[in-house]
Motif scaffolding. Structure first.
Motif, PDB file in Angstrom:
ATOM      1  N   PRO A 276       0.164  -5.564 -12.215  1.00 27.45           N
ATOM      2  CA  PRO A 276      -0.409  -6.923 -12.144  1.00 27.45           C
ATOM      3  C   PRO A 276      -1.806  -6.883 -11.547  1.00 27.45           C
ATOM      4  O   PRO A 276      -2.126  -6.059 -10.687  1.00 27.45           O
ATOM      5  N   MET A 277      -2.644  -7.825 -12.011  1.00 29.40           N
ATOM      6  CA  MET A 277      -3.991  -7.923 -11.477  1.00 29.40           C
ATOM      7  C   MET A 277      -4.014  -8.618 -10.117  1.00 29.40           C
ATOM      8  O   MET A 277      -4.883  -8.368  -9.287  1.00 29.40           O
ATOM      9  N   HIS A 278      -3.030  -9.505  -9.898  1.00 28.11           N
ATOM     10  CA  HIS A 278      -3.027 -10.268  -8.652  1.00 28.11           C
ATOM     11  C   HIS A 278      -1.629 -10.798  -8.398  1.00 28.11           C
ATOM     12  O   HIS A 278      -0.859 -11.037  -9.331  1.00 28.11           O
ATOM     13  N   ALA A 406     -13.502  -3.010  -7.101  1.00 24.77           N
ATOM     14  CA  ALA A 406     -12.247  -3.551  -7.637  1.00 24.77           C
ATOM     15  C   ALA A 406     -11.216  -3.840  -6.550  1.00 24.77           C
ATOM     16  O   ALA A 406     -10.133  -4.355  -6.856  1.00 24.77           O
ATOM     17  N   TYR A 407     -11.507  -3.478  -5.301  1.00 25.77           N
ATOM     18  CA  TYR A 407     -10.559  -3.749  -4.209  1.00 25.77           C
ATOM     19  C   TYR A 407     -10.302  -5.245  -4.103  1.00 25.77           C
ATOM     20  O   TYR A 407     -11.224  -6.051  -4.241  1.00 25.77           O
ATOM     21  N   PRO A 408      -9.052  -5.723  -3.869  1.00 25.13           N
ATOM     22  CA  PRO A 408      -7.824  -4.955  -3.619  1.00 25.13           C
ATOM     23  C   PRO A 408      -6.905  -4.860  -4.836  1.00 25.13           C
ATOM     24  O   PRO A 408      -5.701  -4.745  -4.680  1.00 25.13           O
ATOM     25  N   HIS A 409      -7.441  -4.955  -6.020  1.00 26.04           N
ATOM     26  CA  HIS A 409      -6.624  -5.036  -7.230  1.00 26.04           C
ATOM     27  C   HIS A 409      -6.327  -3.637  -7.759  1.00 26.04           C
ATOM     28  O   HIS A 409      -6.926  -3.155  -8.721  1.00 26.04           O
ATOM     29  N   GLY A 410      -5.370  -2.974  -7.094  1.00 20.11           N
ATOM     30  CA  GLY A 410      -4.928  -1.657  -7.519  1.00 20.11           C
ATOM     31  C   GLY A 410      -5.802  -0.520  -7.035  1.00 20.11           C
ATOM     32  O   GLY A 410      -5.472   0.639  -7.240  1.00 20.11           O
ATOM     33  N   GLN A 441      -0.036   1.457  -0.915  1.00 14.76           N
ATOM     34  CA  GLN A 441       1.117   0.562  -1.034  1.00 14.76           C
ATOM     35  C   GLN A 441       0.686  -0.897  -1.103  1.00 14.76           C
ATOM     36  O   GLN A 441       1.219  -1.681  -1.889  1.00 14.76           O
ATOM     37  N   ARG A 442      -0.284  -1.290  -0.276  1.00 12.64           N
ATOM     38  CA  ARG A 442      -0.714  -2.693  -0.239  1.00 12.64           C
ATOM     39  C   ARG A 442      -1.456  -3.100  -1.509  1.00 12.64           C
ATOM     40  O   ARG A 442      -1.162  -4.136  -2.099  1.00 12.64           O
ATOM     41  N   VAL A 443      -2.397  -2.289  -1.946  1.00  9.56           N
ATOM     42  CA  VAL A 443      -3.206  -2.693  -3.097  1.00  9.56           C
ATOM     43  C   VAL A 443      -2.427  -2.582  -4.405  1.00  9.56           C
ATOM     44  O   VAL A 443      -2.830  -3.177  -5.409  1.00  9.56           O
ATOM     45  N   SER A 444      -1.334  -1.809  -4.417  1.00 19.91           N
ATOM     46  CA  SER A 444      -0.518  -1.760  -5.626  1.00 19.91           C
ATOM     47  C   SER A 444       0.087  -3.124  -5.921  1.00 19.91           C
ATOM     48  O   SER A 444       0.462  -3.409  -7.057  1.00 19.91           O
ATOM     49  N   CYS A 449      -5.623  -4.936   2.837  1.00 22.49           N
ATOM     50  CA  CYS A 449      -4.964  -3.948   3.694  1.00 22.49           C
ATOM     51  C   CYS A 449      -5.727  -3.607   4.958  1.00 22.49           C
ATOM     52  O   CYS A 449      -5.269  -2.760   5.732  1.00 22.49           O
ATOM     53  N   LEU A 450      -6.885  -4.245   5.223  1.00 18.28           N
ATOM     54  CA  LEU A 450      -7.724  -3.798   6.333  1.00 18.28           C
ATOM     55  C   LEU A 450      -7.013  -3.925   7.673  1.00 18.28           C
ATOM     56  O   LEU A 450      -6.898  -2.948   8.424  1.00 18.28           O
ATOM     57  N   GLU A 451      -6.508  -5.118   7.984  1.00 14.94           N
ATOM     58  CA  GLU A 451      -5.878  -5.311   9.293  1.00 14.94           C
ATOM     59  C   GLU A 451      -4.629  -4.453   9.442  1.00 14.94           C
ATOM     60  O   GLU A 451      -4.382  -3.865  10.508  1.00 14.94           O
ATOM     61  N   SER A 452      -3.839  -4.329   8.384  1.00 15.29           N
ATOM     62  CA  SER A 452      -2.641  -3.488   8.446  1.00 15.29           C
ATOM     63  C   SER A 452      -3.002  -2.042   8.723  1.00 15.29           C
ATOM     64  O   SER A 452      -2.341  -1.350   9.511  1.00 15.29           O
ATOM     65  N   CYS A 453      -4.061  -1.556   8.092  1.00 19.62           N
ATOM     66  CA  CYS A 453      -4.475  -0.163   8.291  1.00 19.62           C
ATOM     67  C   CYS A 453      -5.006   0.074   9.701  1.00 19.62           C
ATOM     68  O   CYS A 453      -4.769   1.133  10.298  1.00 19.62           O
ATOM     69  N   LEU A 454      -5.733  -0.913  10.250  1.00 17.44           N
ATOM     70  CA  LEU A 454      -6.262  -0.737  11.602  1.00 17.44           C
ATOM     71  C   LEU A 454      -5.144  -0.695  12.635  1.00 17.44           C
ATOM     72  O   LEU A 454      -5.185   0.101  13.585  1.00 17.44           O
ATOM     73  N   ARG A 455      -4.145  -1.533  12.455  1.00 13.49           N
ATOM     74  CA  ARG A 455      -3.007  -1.495  13.380  1.00 13.49           C
ATOM     75  C   ARG A 455      -2.241  -0.181  13.237  1.00 13.49           C
ATOM     76  O   ARG A 455      -1.787   0.407  14.233  1.00 13.49           O
ATOM     77  N   GLN A 456      -2.082   0.279  11.998  1.00 15.05           N
ATOM     78  CA  GLN A 456      -1.403   1.551  11.777  1.00 15.05           C
ATOM     79  C   GLN A 456      -2.207   2.714  12.348  1.00 15.05           C
ATOM     80  O   GLN A 456      -1.635   3.712  12.817  1.00 15.05           O
ATOM     81  N   MET A 457      -3.520   2.588  12.349  1.00  9.86           N
ATOM     82  CA  MET A 457      -4.379   3.642  12.916  1.00  9.86           C
ATOM     83  C   MET A 457      -4.082   3.841  14.398  1.00  9.86           C
ATOM     84  O   MET A 457      -3.906   4.980  14.871  1.00  9.86           O
ATOM     85  N   VAL A 458      -3.981   2.736  15.150  1.00  6.54           N
ATOM     86  CA  VAL A 458      -3.685   2.837  16.578  1.00  6.54           C
ATOM     87  C   VAL A 458      -2.298   3.432  16.797  1.00  6.54           C
ATOM     88  O   VAL A 458      -2.102   4.315  17.650  1.00  6.54           O
TER      89      VAL A 458
END
Length: 864
Positions: A276-278, A406-410, A441-444, A449-458
């Motif tokens: 899906p595109m969105h 093209a972020y976040p569409h795949g 996983q998020r963009v699929s 995904c920015l905030e999720s990735c930053l929290r996962q980074m910590v």
């Protein structure tokens, strides 16, 4: 209160009291109609205030479908379906008035659709198999009735050709031309499952999209409908699939009845159907209906209106960048009106907007920058980059995130650790791997995904820091002598490092070591040592080495092997569901029966197998029914071609193919016919014609070496690995191995049913199990026959097993005892229980005159 946009949508209505399940948007895109059993409500979307006009309904039936007239001439008309009736309503002067009541269907109406260009024509379809075309200029009866033989679930007029309409019937489509009589002009076998939705392409006259229960959307060209042009595959049954008013877009939604937790709408590009595109995420329950709102003048944004089971009406803004993803190129030049301060004249300012910068800037503005141990140092939406700094224990990391167009569409962002960071190479690699996996996983699902990735980074840095500290403690403790003392035993078998096991309920359990674990020499050995003594040659080179299992696996100090995660050196257990690869079927286990005559059992089980598509089992059960019918008609059944040999062949066939379910079921219904015809005796013939309801239980006087329970005890297991017929045959009794095999099948299948929780079905199977008589424990009483004076231990019906005469006469009435009897264990006199009770209610001496006080002396014996 003005509408407040939340990312891409705003809540236009929260109507929990409406309980509406049908929605429609009028031709102008101004009014939304919501209909249910209690109310019909109308909401003006152009008004900022959430004002809803409610009109009570006096009906016991719910509303099945609703639709506004799409033409400008009759745009004030709307229609709803209620059971077998159509109600045509007029919206005028803020009043909703019923103008027509259309009655012709004899069953529930399933769908309706206004003609796209003729303002007076309306089509409806029903479970009664008819499609009626109504002309409101004469609404007394349908102007045309089409008979489809099968019930119709959908009806749709072609959006370009004014004479064509399509209807859906289970998995088939019929195309009708109202100019060519009452027979369909085309028939399309589209799906194997039910079709839930139809939609004609607004730009291609002959293209039709169908959404189905089989998780697919198919696109057919009516010029060549024998096979679909292309297929779009989803993860769940599709309720509706509708073309967008721009580009090559398509919006899909899942079937509401499933309630699988998937409440989102998906936007697809039909030219790129892989993903899906969105994803439109906002509803808390399944979406019941969605429609497009007419584009506002001067706006580049389209709007999508959705109504959900959560009783909220959402308006979604489809921005130009989403339109581009569907192949549409909107005019990105917006005109803004400004007033010059000097000349007070109106000036039109043309402003170029970027569809790519705007969504990323929106994500930056919504980012929560108050994340512990992390600082956002720079956010540049123009260059599409973000830089952050994280300081966790002994790790200091500067991370730059770059966002593709093209972020976040795949397409995920890229992560780079900058040179001024203080982190080990291994920890940095592990961090980047984790972030890339989460972002993918998020963009699929077309999610940011920015905030999720930053929290996962910590979180990841905290774990890596803790692991490095544990490694340091472990390395120091390993140098101390005798840390692993007490396990140095050469006779302890070496543990298995990998393996796999099947479970009887379709589960495969696998375990193994981490692939990057190394051995002493740095090379992975081909085999595992059989015992600890095999390690002595390796450790003998150094006097300080200890022969231990732990030393064999953890050689971090000597080999300098750095583990990059907490679980790197631990065994991993994987559990797989392999039920789809096995022949044993859970649904069949629940549906199969064993109660009744064999012919009835076979018919029912054949029908159950047909439901799940197991046509091979349908054929087998039909053959089993023929075997049963032949046995009932032919006394020489064992010599008949449809006799014992065929039933044995059936059981053996399914057993050899590891279908324990079918082998056990056939063993149950044919278990009593296991005696070979060449060895059949009168005794077995008598047993075959027994009227016992548990007809597979063999006679209780079988020789003791034919009982199979002692043999099966050590073979009983929940694993399918034990179903090795050749090995089992060697363990079973030699005298009747076929019967013993059947008992093994029943026992294994009963164990599977127990694991599935089908306790009743398991009990039914266990009724067909053979079993030795319980070993007698305690006191046993028997009589001596008064005629032949021999002990009568196995007498039946109160007759002596030796002379066949009645073995006991009542001491009171002097008649032969044929029913309930009691005897004194001291003097041996007895008789009918009823007579003895009456005697001893008034007396305590034996009625024979022997002088024995039966009750007292019997009680004394048991007391001692």
């Amino acid at each position: 209160m003005a509408a407040t946009w939340n990312n891409e949508y705003y809540i236009a209505l929260e109507g929990r009291d409406l309980q509406a399940n049908a929605m429609a948007v009028d031709n102008s895109g101004t009014y939304v109609l919501l209909a249910g059993r209690r109310y019909i409500a109308i909401r003006n979307l152009d008004e900022d205030l959430e004002v809803v006009q409610k009109f009570p309904r006096q009906s016991k039936y719910d509303v099945g479908a609703a639709e506004w007239n799409p033409t400008n001439h009759n745009r004030e008309l709307c229609v709803i379906s209620s059971n077998q009736r159509l109600e045509v309503l007029t919206w005028r002067s803020q009043e909703l008035i019923q103008t027509h009541s259309l009655r012709a269907h004899t069953r529930v109406i399933t769908d309706l659709n206004w003609h796209r260009s003729d303002p007076s024509l309306l089509a409806s379809c029903s479970v009664d198999t008819f499609i009626h075309i109504w002309d409101l200029r004469d609404a007394r009866r349908p102007s045309l009735s089409l008979s489809a033989i099968a019930e119709a679930s959908q009806v749709r007029w072609n959006k370009i050709s004014s004479h064509l309409l399509a209807t859906a019937h289970d998995g088939d489509i019929k195309i009708w031309d109202q100019r060519k009589g009452t027979a369909p002009v085309q028939y399309v076998a589209a799906h194997l499952s039910k079709i839930h939705g139809l939609d004609w392409n607004p730009n291609v006259e002959t293209q039709l999209a169908t959404s189905s229960q089989d998780n697919t959307v198919k696109f057919f060209d009516m010029n060549n409908p024998r096979r679909a042009e292309y297929v779009l595959t989803t993860n769940a049954p599709v309720w509706r699939a509708r073309f967008t008013p721009f580009g090559n877009g398509l919006v899909t939604v899942v079937v509401p009845q499933l309630r699988r937790g998937e409440n989102s709408l998906l936007l697809w590009n039909t030219a790129n159907r892989s993903t899906p595109m969105h994803t439109f995420v906002g509803h808390r329950d399944v979406v019941l209906e969605f429609e497009w709102r007419k584009q506002r003048a001067g706006s580049l944004d389209f709007q999508l209106i959705t109504w959900s089971k959560d009783q909220t009406l959402l308006v979604w803004k489809i921005e130009p960048f989403l339109q581009k993803l569907c192949g549409h190129e909107p005019d990105e030049t917006r005109e803004e009106i400004a007033i010059s301060n000097e000349s007070s004249e109106v000036v039109k300012i043309k402003k170029k907007t970027s569809p790519k910068i705007q969504p990323l800037q929106q994500e930056f503005s919504l980012l929560n920058v108050h994340i512990p141990n992390l600082e956002v140092t720079a956010m540049d939406p123009v260059n599409r980059t973000c830089t952050v700094f994280a300081n966790v224990y002994n790790f200091s990391v500067y991370l730059q995130v770059s966002f593709p167009n093209a972020y976040p569409h795949g397409v995920p962002p890229t992560f780079q650790i900058l040179h001024n960071s203080s982190v080990t190479e291994a920890a940095g690699a592990q961090l980047l791997q984790t972030l890339n996996h989460l972002a993918q996983q998020r963009v699929s699902k077309n999610r940011t995904c920015l905030e999720s990735c930053l929290r996962q980074m910590v979180t990841t840095l905290e774990q890596l820091s803790a692991d490095s500290e544990n490694d340091r403690i472990f390395d120091n403790s390993y140098t101390e002598p005798n840390v692993f003392g007490g396990y140095n035993d050469a006779y302890i078998p070496f543990p298995r490092t990998s393996g796999a096991k099947f479970c009887s309920v379709g589960i495969l359990v696998c375990f193994g070591r981490a692939p990057h674990t190394r051995r002493f020499s740095g090379k992975v050995e081909a085999t595992t040592p059989r015992a600890l003594s095999a390690l002595e040659t390796v450790f003998s080179k150094r006097s300080s080495d200890h022969v231990t299992v732990s030393a064999y696996y953890y050689q971090k100090q000597r080999l300098r092997v750095k583990q990059h995660s907490r679980n790197a050196s631990k065994a991993i257990v994987h559990v797989y569901d392999v039920s789809g690869l096995l022949l044993t079927n859970r649904q069949l286990a629940e549906e199969y029966i064993l109660d009744g005559d064999i012919a009835t059992i076979c018919k029912h089980n054949a029908a159950s197998a047909a439901v799940v598509g197991r046509w091979d089992l349908v054929q087998a059960w039909t053959l089993a029914e023929l075997i049963a019918c032949t046995r009932n008609k032919d006394e020489e059944w064992y010599n008949h071609p449809f006799g014992n040999q065929l039933s044995e062949a059936l059981i053996s066939h399914y057993a050899q193919h590891s279908d324990i379910q079918m082998a056990a079921m056939l063993s149950c219904i044919f278990g009593k016919n296991e005696v070979n015809s060449s060895h059949q005796s009168k005794k077995s013939l008598k047993y075959t014609n027994d009227t016992s309801p548990y007809h597979a239980i063999p006679p209780m006087d079988l020789p003791s070496d034919e009982w199979v329970f002692p043999t099966l005890k050590h073979m009983r297991s929940t694993s399918l690995d034990n179903l090795r017929l050749n090995e089992i045959k060697n363990l079973l009794p030699k005298k009747n191995p076929s019967s013993s095999l059947h008992e093994y099948f029943k026992l294994s299948y009963a164990e599977t049913l127990h694991r599935w929780g089908f306790l009743y079905n398991r009990a039914e199977v266990l009724k067909y199990m053979c079993g030795p008589p319980d070993k007698h424990e305690g006191v046993e009483f028997f009589t001596h026959c008064k005629n032949c004076l021999k002990p009568d231990l196995y007498g039946k019906h109160c007759t002596c097993s030796n002379c066949k005469k009645f073995s006991l006469n009542c001491i009171i009435c002097h008649l032969s005892v044929r029913g309930s009897a009691n005897c004194c264990i001291v003097c041996g006199h007895g008789g009918h229980t009823k007579h003895l009770k009456q005697w001893f209610e008034k007396r305590d001496v034996c009625p024979s005159g022997c002088g024995c006080r039966c009750l007292t002396e019997t009680a004394t014996i048991f007391a001692t």
